[in-house]
Design an enzyme around this catalytic site. Structure first.
Site, PDB file in Angstrom:
ATOM      1  N   LYS A 279       0.818  -1.218   0.000  1.00  0.00           N
ATOM      2  CA  LYS A 279       0.000   0.000   0.000  1.00  0.00           C
ATOM      3  C   LYS A 279       0.849   1.265   0.000  1.00  0.00           C
ATOM      4  O   LYS A 279       0.581   2.201  -0.765  1.00  0.00           O
ATOM      5  CB  LYS A 279      -0.937  -0.032   1.214  1.00  0.00           C
ATOM      6  CG  LYS A 279      -1.726   1.238   1.468  1.00  0.00           C
ATOM      7  CD  LYS A 279      -2.838   1.006   2.457  1.00  0.00           C
ATOM      8  CE  LYS A 279      -2.413   0.236   3.675  1.00  0.00           C
ATOM      9  NZ  LYS A 279      -1.396   0.960   4.495  1.00  0.00           N
TER      10      LYS A 279
ATOM     11  N   THR B 219       3.988   1.517  -0.905  1.00  0.00           N
ATOM     12  CA  THR B 219       4.723   1.524  -2.172  1.00  0.00           C
ATOM     13  C   THR B 219       3.866   2.134  -3.283  1.00  0.00           C
ATOM     14  O   THR B 219       4.336   2.961  -4.069  1.00  0.00           O
ATOM     15  CB  THR B 219       5.148   0.093  -2.545  1.00  0.00           C
ATOM     16  OG1 THR B 219       5.979  -0.426  -1.514  1.00  0.00           O
ATOM     17  CG2 THR B 219       5.894   0.064  -3.864  1.00  0.00           C
TER      18      THR B 219
ATOM     19  N   ARG C 248       2.169   8.308   7.122  1.00  0.00           N
ATOM     20  CA  ARG C 248       2.434   8.140   8.554  1.00  0.00           C
ATOM     21  C   ARG C 248       3.920   7.863   8.774  1.00  0.00           C
ATOM     22  O   ARG C 248       4.616   7.394   7.887  1.00  0.00           O
ATOM     23  CB  ARG C 248       1.628   6.966   9.112  1.00  0.00           C
ATOM     24  CG  ARG C 248       0.118   7.184   9.087  1.00  0.00           C
ATOM     25  CD  ARG C 248      -0.606   5.902   9.429  1.00  0.00           C
ATOM     26  NE  ARG C 248      -0.273   4.856   8.469  1.00  0.00           N
ATOM     27  CZ  ARG C 248      -0.266   3.559   8.756  1.00  0.00           C
ATOM     28  NH1 ARG C 248      -0.584   3.144   9.970  1.00  0.00           N
ATOM     29  NH2 ARG C 248       0.041   2.672   7.831  1.00  0.00           N
TER      30      ARG C 248
ATOM     31  N   LYS D 137       6.993  -6.945  10.690  1.00  0.00           N
ATOM     32  CA  LYS D 137       6.252  -6.321   9.591  1.00  0.00           C
ATOM     33  C   LYS D 137       7.151  -5.510   8.658  1.00  0.00           C
ATOM     34  O   LYS D 137       6.954  -5.466   7.453  1.00  0.00           O
ATOM     35  CB  LYS D 137       5.151  -5.419  10.165  1.00  0.00           C
ATOM     36  CG  LYS D 137       4.372  -4.652   9.109  1.00  0.00           C
ATOM     37  CD  LYS D 137       3.335  -3.765   9.770  1.00  0.00           C
ATOM     38  CE  LYS D 137       2.656  -2.865   8.731  1.00  0.00           C
ATOM     39  NZ  LYS D 137       3.559  -1.815   8.233  1.00  0.00           N
TER      40      LYS D 137
ATOM     41  N   ALA E  20      -3.520   1.211  12.707  1.00  0.00           N
ATOM     42  CA  ALA E  20      -4.945   1.160  12.400  1.00  0.00           C
ATOM     43  C   ALA E  20      -5.646  -0.022  13.050  1.00  0.00           C
ATOM     44  O   ALA E  20      -6.871  -0.032  13.146  1.00  0.00           O
ATOM     45  CB  ALA E  20      -5.158   1.116  10.890  1.00  0.00           C
TER      46      ALA E  20
ATOM     47  N   PHE F 114      -3.257  -0.567   7.254  1.00  0.00           N
ATOM     48  CA  PHE F 114      -3.802  -1.908   7.075  1.00  0.00           C
ATOM     49  C   PHE F 114      -4.914  -1.911   6.020  1.00  0.00           C
ATOM     50  O   PHE F 114      -4.896  -1.121   5.087  1.00  0.00           O
ATOM     51  CB  PHE F 114      -4.249  -2.498   8.406  1.00  0.00           C
ATOM     52  CG  PHE F 114      -3.101  -2.780   9.348  1.00  0.00           C
ATOM     53  CD1 PHE F 114      -2.018  -3.540   8.942  1.00  0.00           C
ATOM     54  CD2 PHE F 114      -3.090  -2.279  10.638  1.00  0.00           C
ATOM     55  CE1 PHE F 114      -0.950  -3.795   9.793  1.00  0.00           C
ATOM     56  CE2 PHE F 114      -2.026  -2.533  11.503  1.00  0.00           C
ATOM     57  CZ  PHE F 114      -0.956  -3.294  11.073  1.00  0.00           C
TER      58      PHE F 114
ATOM     59  N   PHE G 286       3.484  -8.079  -9.665  1.00  0.00           N
ATOM     60  CA  PHE G 286       4.575  -9.020  -9.411  1.00  0.00           C
ATOM     61  C   PHE G 286       4.902  -9.729 -10.722  1.00  0.00           C
ATOM     62  O   PHE G 286       4.008  -9.935 -11.567  1.00  0.00           O
ATOM     63  CB  PHE G 286       4.181 -10.047  -8.335  1.00  0.00           C
ATOM     64  CG  PHE G 286       4.265  -9.526  -6.930  1.00  0.00           C
ATOM     65  CD1 PHE G 286       5.317  -9.880  -6.095  1.00  0.00           C
ATOM     66  CD2 PHE G 286       3.291  -8.667  -6.432  1.00  0.00           C
ATOM     67  CE1 PHE G 286       5.397  -9.405  -4.799  1.00  0.00           C
ATOM     68  CE2 PHE G 286       3.364  -8.178  -5.138  1.00  0.00           C
ATOM     69  CZ  PHE G 286       4.427  -8.552  -4.313  1.00  0.00           C
TER      70      PHE G 286
ATOM     71  N   TRP H 101       7.029  -0.651  -7.932  1.00  0.00           N
ATOM     72  CA  TRP H 101       8.158  -1.207  -7.182  1.00  0.00           C
ATOM     73  C   TRP H 101       9.369  -1.349  -8.101  1.00  0.00           C
ATOM     74  O   TRP H 101      10.488  -0.987  -7.734  1.00  0.00           O
ATOM     75  CB  TRP H 101       7.787  -2.575  -6.586  1.00  0.00           C
ATOM     76  CG  TRP H 101       8.842  -3.114  -5.670  1.00  0.00           C
ATOM     77  CD1 TRP H 101       8.935  -2.950  -4.322  1.00  0.00           C
ATOM     78  CD2 TRP H 101       9.978  -3.910  -6.049  1.00  0.00           C
ATOM     79  NE1 TRP H 101      10.054  -3.590  -3.829  1.00  0.00           N
ATOM     80  CE2 TRP H 101      10.718  -4.183  -4.865  1.00  0.00           C
ATOM     81  CE3 TRP H 101      10.449  -4.420  -7.261  1.00  0.00           C
ATOM     82  CZ2 TRP H 101      11.883  -4.946  -4.871  1.00  0.00           C
ATOM     83  CZ3 TRP H 101      11.629  -5.176  -7.264  1.00  0.00           C
ATOM     84  CH2 TRP H 101      12.323  -5.429  -6.081  1.00  0.00           C
TER      85      TRP H 101
END
Length: 556
Positions: free
Chosen positions: A71, A73, A94, A105, A273, A301, A381, A409
Site C-alpha cells: 500500500k 509503495t 504516517r 512487519k 490502524a 492496514f 509481481f 516497485w
C-alpha cells in the site's frame, strides 16, 4: 535483485530546501534536521490557509497477508507518477514505529523504486516525534503516580487508574506489570500496563489537533483515572497539560522529506490502524492540500480498519473529504485468500483467485458505502499472468471501479502512469458524494453494530459483561456523540485472524471499551487484538547492523 535499503542508499537526494522550493516553501518556513529532513514552521499555515484545496486521494488495501500488498509503495509510486504526467502532487504518510521495524512487519517507507528517503532515518529515529510522544505520555503517568504518593488530594482510586505507560517497541512482558514495589517511598503498589507508543492517546491527539492550542485543549481532557466516588480525573486536574505540550511543541510540526524522484512528502504521526485510528496528522494533510493540486495519503492496514477510520474519525473531525479512493491488491494476496500456500503463490491458479477475490469484493462494497469513487490497482509481481490480471480487471469494472496495474516497485513513477491517469480521470469525471457511515447521535452500541455489520459483515456483536458496564459508564459521562475506534485484527474482516476471504456467519466479540476523551473517540477492543505487540521467534532486529563507517545494513 537489490534490497530496498540498497536502492535507497544509492539514491541521489535533493537538499530538502530545493524540494520545498518546488512547491513554494522558502527556507524561513523550514526547520532543518540535516540536509534532507525538515519540519514545517508553525507560521506557514497562516500564509497558505486561504488557498483553495487540491484534490484528496486516499490509498487503502485489502486485508494484509504474508504475500504482501504494498500500500505505501503504491502511494509513493502514485505520487511520483502524478508528477511524471505533469500534476503538482504531494504525498502525506504516517511515520513508522520502531516496533515493526525490529519485529516482523517492516517499516513504512515504501519499497523498490517507490520509496521515501532518507529511508533509514525515517524508519529509525527520524525527527524524534515518537520519542516526544513517549516522553509526554510517561510524564503524565509519573505525575499521576506522584499525586497518589504525595497525599492524593483528588481521591484517585488506584484500582481505577486507566492511563498506561508506553514504549515504541514490541515488548510483551510489559503488557501487565506491577509498579511501586519496594519501600513506602517507592510509591503505591498497583497493577500497571504498557501500550506501544502508536497506541497512546497522545499519538491520536497529535494527529487530530489543528494547532498547538487545540493540542493543549485535547491533552487537558485526557482521562487518567477515576476517583473513589467514580468521577473522572483528567490531565488538567493533575496540572500536567502545559508540561506535556512543552514536550510536544516541535513534534506537532509536520515533517517534509522526498521520494526517490524528489516528489515532496509530508510524513507526520503514526497511529496503528488495528489498535488506533491509523491516519497521518490532520495538519500534514491540510497543508498538502493547500500546496498541491493532488494530495495522496494512506490509511493503515486494510480498508476495514484504516479507511473506515479515515472516513469516520479523521474526516468527521477535520472536515476533510476524499475525492477518490485507490484500493490496492495483489494477485498473490488474492490467491492466498483463496487458500493457496505461500510457497505456491507464483503458480497461475484462477480457481483460487476466483475464491479469494471475495475479499477484494467486500472492500469495494464497503468503500462505495461512503459515496467515494473507487479505483482498484494491482501492485504488480513478475509471476502475475495475463489471465489472472484480466480476470481481476473484468471483476472490478463490473463493479463500477476503474482499474489499473501499478508496476511502481520495479519502475518507480513510470510504472504508475497508467494508475495516475485512471485516478486523474476519476477525479475529473466522478464527483465524490462522501459521507460517514453513521451519524454522530447514534448510540455507541449502534455505532459498533453498524461497523461490525456493514464493514466486517458480521451477524452481530457480543459483549463481555465488563464491556457493557464500561459502555454504560462512558455514556453516563456524556460521550454519546463521538465516533468509535474499533481495535481489531488486521488479517481478517472478522475478529478472528484465521478467517480469510469474506467470512460469513460470525459475530464480533467486544471485551473492553474505553474513552479517549482528548482524541474524541471511544476505543472498542475486539477479539484477541493487543495494544502492546510482541516480537516473533526470529526478530528482524537479529539481522540489522551498522558498519564501521556508519552504514546501516539489514533494514529491509
Amino acid at each position: 535483485m537489490k534490497t530496498d535499503i540498497q536502492i535507497a542508499q544509492e539514491a541521489t537526494m535533493e537538499p530538502i530546501k530545493h524540494v520545498a522550493a518546488s512547491i513554494g516553501i522558502g527556507e524561513d518556513d523550514l526547520e532543518f534536521y540535516g540536509k534532507y529532513k525538515a519540519k514545517l514552521s508553525a507560521e506557514l499555515w497562516d500564509k497558505i490557509k486561504d488557498r483553495p484545496n487540491g484534490k484528496l486521494v486516499l490509498v487503502t488495501a485489502i486485508n494484509p497477508t504474508p504475500a504482501g500488498e504494498g500500500k505505501t509503495t503504491v502511494t509513493v509510486g502514485l505520487g511520483q507518477a502524478m508528477a511524471k504526467i505533469g500534476q503538482k502532487a504531494m504525498i502525506a504518510l504516517r511515520e513508522p514505529s520502531l516496533g515493526p521495524c525490529f519485529g516482523i512487519k517492516g517499516g513504512a517507507a515504501g519499497g523498490g523504486y517507490a520509496q521515501v528517503v532518507p529511508m533509514e532515518d525515517l524508519n529509525l529515529h527520524f525527527t524524534g516525534d515518537f520519542h516526544a510522544i513517549t516522553s509526554a505520555n510517561n510524564l503524565l503517568a509519573a505525575l499521576l503516580d506522584n499525586h497518589i504518593q504525595q497525599g492524593n488530594q483528588l481521591g484517585i482510586d488506584p484500582r481505577q487508574v486507566v492511563w498506561k505507560r508506553c514504549e515504541d517497541m514490541n515488548d510483551r512482558v510489559l503488557r501487565n506489570i506491577v509498579v511501586g514495589l519496594g519501600n513506602k517511598m517507592d510509591g503505591m503498589v498497583r497493577e500497571d500496563h504498557f501500550v506501544i507508543t502508536v497506541a497512546s492517546e497522545i499519538m491520536a491527539i497529535l494527529c487530530l489537533a489543528d494547532n498547538l492550542s487545540d493540542l493543549k485543549r485535547r491533552l487537558g481532557k485526557i482521562i487518567v483515572a477515576y476517583s473513589f466516588d467514580g468521577k473522572p480525573v483528567t490531565a488538567d486536574d493533575l496540572q500536567a497539560t502545559g508540561a506535556m505540550a512543552a514536550l510536544l511543541k516541535d513534534a506537532i510540526k509536520p515533517n517534509m522529506i522526498q521520494t526517490l524522484e524528489h516528489t515532496p512528502a509530508l510524513v507526520h504521526g503514526g497511529p496503528f490502524a488495528n489498535i488506533a485510528h491509523g491516519c497521518n496528522s490532520v495538519q500534514a494533510t491540510k497543508m498538502a492540500l493547500k500546496m498541491s493540486d493532488i494530495t495522496i495519503t494512506e490509511a493503515g492496514f486494510g480498508a476495514d480498519l484504516g479507511a473506515e477510520k479515515f472516513m469516520d474519525i479523521k474526516c468527521r473531525m477535520s472536515g476533510l473529504k476524499p475525492d477518490a479512493v485507490v484500493l490496492v491488491a495483489t494477485i498473490r494476496a488474492l490467491k492466498y485468500n483463496g487458500g493457496v500456500p505461500k510457497n505456491e503463490l507464483n503458480e497461475e491458479n484462477l480457481e483460487a483467485l476466483k475464491k479469494g477475490i471475495v475479499n477484494l469484493e467486500k472492500h469495494i462494497e464497503n468503500l462505495q458505502k461512503f459515496g467515494v469513487p473507487v479505483v482498484v490497482t494491482l501492485n504488480a509481481f513478475s509471476a502475475d499472468t495475463e489471465a489472472e490480471k484480466g480476470f481481476v480487471k473484468e471483476f472490478c469494472e463490473e463493479r463500477g471501479c476503474e482499474f489499473a496495474i501499478a508496476d511502481v516497485w520495479a519502475r518507480g513513477g513510470e510504472g504508475g502512469e497508467e494508475l495516475a491517469r485512471k485516478v486523474l480521470n476519476t477525479l475529473e469525471t466522478k464527483e465524490s458524494q462522501f459521507h460517514p457511515l453513521y451519524p454522530d447521535d447514534l448510540p455507541l452500541k449502534d455505532k459498533i453494530e453498524t461497523v461490525a455489520r456493514e464493514i466486517y459483515g458480521a451477524d452481530g456483536v457480543d459483549y463481555d459483561k465488563a464491556a457493557l458496564k464500561q459502555l454504560a459508564k462512558i455514556e453516563e459521562l456524556g460521550f454519546k456523540n463521538v465516533p468509535v475506534c474499533m481495535a481489531k485484527t488486521q488479517y481478517s474482516l472478522s475478529d478472528d485472524q484465521t478467517l480469510l476471504g469474506r467470512p460469513e456467519g460470525f459475530r464480533i466479540h467486544v471485551r473492553e471499551v474505553y474513552v479517549s476523551a482528548g482524541a474524541g473517540f471511544v476505543v472498542v477492543l475486539t477479539g484477541a487484538v493487543m495494544t502492546m505487540p510482541g516480537l516473533p521467534k526470529v526478530p528482524a532486529a537479529n539481522h540489522i547492523d551498522v558498519t564501521d563507517d556508519g552504514k546501516i545494513t539489514g533494514l529491509f
